[in-house]
Design an enzyme around this catalytic site. Sequence first.
Site, PDB file in Angstrom:
ATOM      1  N   TYR A 162      36.001 -15.338  -2.327  1.00 23.23           N
ATOM      2  CA  TYR A 162      37.147 -16.108  -2.101  1.00 23.23           C
ATOM      3  C   TYR A 162      38.029 -16.429  -3.090  1.00 23.23           C
ATOM      4  O   TYR A 162      39.127 -16.253  -3.419  1.00 23.23           O
ATOM      5  CB  TYR A 162      36.936 -17.115  -1.182  1.00 23.23           C
ATOM      6  CG  TYR A 162      38.053 -18.049  -0.843  1.00 23.23           C
ATOM      7  CD1 TYR A 162      38.871 -17.526   0.412  1.00 23.23           C
ATOM      8  CD2 TYR A 162      38.024 -19.248  -1.381  1.00 23.23           C
ATOM      9  CE1 TYR A 162      39.850 -18.187   0.761  1.00 23.23           C
ATOM     10  CE2 TYR A 162      39.172 -20.048  -0.897  1.00 23.23           C
ATOM     11  CZ  TYR A 162      40.236 -19.329   0.111  1.00 23.23           C
ATOM     12  OH  TYR A 162      41.352 -20.179   0.557  1.00 23.23           O
ATOM     13  N   LYS A 166      41.881 -15.141  -4.457  1.00 20.97           N
ATOM     14  CA  LYS A 166      42.931 -16.132  -4.558  1.00 20.97           C
ATOM     15  C   LYS A 166      43.250 -16.091  -6.023  1.00 20.97           C
ATOM     16  O   LYS A 166      44.592 -16.285  -6.351  1.00 20.97           O
ATOM     17  CB  LYS A 166      42.486 -17.423  -4.104  1.00 20.97           C
ATOM     18  CG  LYS A 166      42.254 -17.588  -2.481  1.00 20.97           C
ATOM     19  CD  LYS A 166      43.599 -17.341  -1.925  1.00 20.97           C
ATOM     20  CE  LYS A 166      43.399 -17.627  -0.326  1.00 20.97           C
ATOM     21  NZ  LYS A 166      44.692 -17.090   0.328  1.00 20.97           N
TER      22      LYS A 166
END
Length: 257
Positions: A162, A166
């Site tokens: 994650y 991002k």
Amino acid sequence: MNSQHLPSFSLDGKIVVVTGASRGIGRGLVDALAAAGATVALTARSSDEASTIAAQVVAAGGRASGHVMDVADVGSINAAFDDIAQQHGRVDVLVANAGLGANHPAVDVTEADWDDMMDVNAKGLFFTAQAAGKIMLEHGSGRIVAMSSQASLVGIPDHAVYCASKGAVNQLVRVLALEWGPLGITVNAVAPTFIYTPGTAERLDDPEFRRGVVDRIPMGDVGTIADVAGAVIYLASDAAAMVNGIVLPVDGGWTAQ
């Protein structure tokens, strides 16, 4: 009073696309953007969800249309923007909100975990921005606001994929800002901390988990959808005309530490 020196946060007359609009932050952004005057072209993977949400906005006095889009499918992205451009004639703002979140220890991450996250958060963001950018470039103006995360700015255990996805969002924002800024299109990102939504309620309603989160936030609480919406509306508005290539944390000071 000289009105040309006063910033405008109104989105009256703007066609604003919101991806991932069926729940959580995306659903809240639809209402906030409509309240700011935008005509919201909202997208969801389900036609029924998209049309239902659009009808709810219209019933509340706003302007909206629903469109089907799966950001993990480039063909679906392009078809949705063709539909939006045909219906509305242009795209003034893209709020690229669609995203996937998951946590697992790095040693447990599978190739499928990696591919699923990157397909939505990185590849999906890029091709959504590309499709919107092509329409905006025809008109010589536009705003793109990507949904990043504080996890793009600091490391968070058990979120290796994650955080990486991002981080990719932030770099894409910077490069697109450099390429498209001279052509009238600003590209920025909003990076929220933990935001209380129906989807995060189960974890954030756990006192131990919430305490562990809040202890990291100098403001002493998690964020709300309204906190995120304020940043998105600012970056989408004429008030942010000279803001380009930034990642704006909405994190209560987490990343200031």
